[in-house]
Design a protein around this motif. Structure first.
Motif, PDB file in Angstrom:
ATOM      1  N   VAL A 152       2.851   0.890  -7.603  1.00  0.00           N
ATOM      2  CA  VAL A 152       3.640  -0.298  -7.270  1.00  0.00           C
ATOM      3  C   VAL A 152       3.095  -1.478  -8.056  1.00  0.00           C
ATOM      4  O   VAL A 152       1.895  -1.726  -8.065  1.00  0.00           O
ATOM      5  CB  VAL A 152       3.573  -0.596  -5.749  1.00  0.00           C
ATOM      6  N   ARG A 153       4.002  -2.205  -8.730  1.00  0.00           N
ATOM      7  CA  ARG A 153       3.609  -3.368  -9.520  1.00  0.00           C
ATOM      8  C   ARG A 153       4.565  -4.513  -9.274  1.00  0.00           C
ATOM      9  O   ARG A 153       5.766  -4.306  -9.360  1.00  0.00           O
ATOM     10  CB  ARG A 153       3.599  -3.031 -11.016  1.00  0.00           C
ATOM     11  N   ASN A 182       1.233  -5.023  -6.993  1.00  0.00           N
ATOM     12  CA  ASN A 182       0.920  -4.518  -5.654  1.00  0.00           C
ATOM     13  C   ASN A 182       0.325  -5.603  -4.752  1.00  0.00           C
ATOM     14  O   ASN A 182       0.207  -5.401  -3.545  1.00  0.00           O
ATOM     15  CB  ASN A 182       0.025  -3.295  -5.716  1.00  0.00           C
ATOM     16  N   LYS A 209       0.854  -1.189   0.000  1.00  0.00           N
ATOM     17  CA  LYS A 209       0.000   0.000   0.000  1.00  0.00           C
ATOM     18  C   LYS A 209       0.886   1.234   0.000  1.00  0.00           C
ATOM     19  O   LYS A 209       1.942   1.244   0.620  1.00  0.00           O
ATOM     20  CB  LYS A 209      -0.899  -0.008   1.236  1.00  0.00           C
ATOM     21  N   THR A 210       0.465   2.260  -0.700  1.00  0.00           N
ATOM     22  CA  THR A 210       1.226   3.504  -0.740  1.00  0.00           C
ATOM     23  C   THR A 210       0.519   4.569   0.090  1.00  0.00           C
ATOM     24  O   THR A 210      -0.685   4.507   0.311  1.00  0.00           O
ATOM     25  CB  THR A 210       1.389   4.026  -2.177  1.00  0.00           C
TER      26      THR A 210
END
Length: 73
Positions: free
Chosen positions: A52-53, A55, A43-44
């Motif tokens: 993000v990959r 995620n 999580k950002t």
């Protein structure tokens, strides 16, 4: 049981090189330290700025997954 018992994360902190008006990326490795499958979710703090990959995913026993973070400036 804590996350550190299941997964090793390297590096522990992501640092994005800054270049004006350019996207920057960095990667990390998630290593499953167990003999079981381990699921993860990244999580950002600012999803509009950081991507993000993958995620989410599942790391096979005693395996490593590469995750790439991208900063959209």
């Amino acid at each position: 049981m804590s996350t550190g018992d299941l997964v090793n994360i390297q590096p522990s902190e992501l640092k994005f090189p800054f270049e004006l008006k350019k996207q920057s990326s960095c990667s990390m490795q998630l290593t499953n330290k167990t003999d079981d499958y381990v699921a993860f979710k990244v999580k950002t703090t600012n999803p509009k700025k950081y991507c993000v990959r993958p995620n989410t995913g599942v790391i096979l026993p005693r395996s490593t997954c590469n995750v790439t973070g991208q900063c959209m400036q």
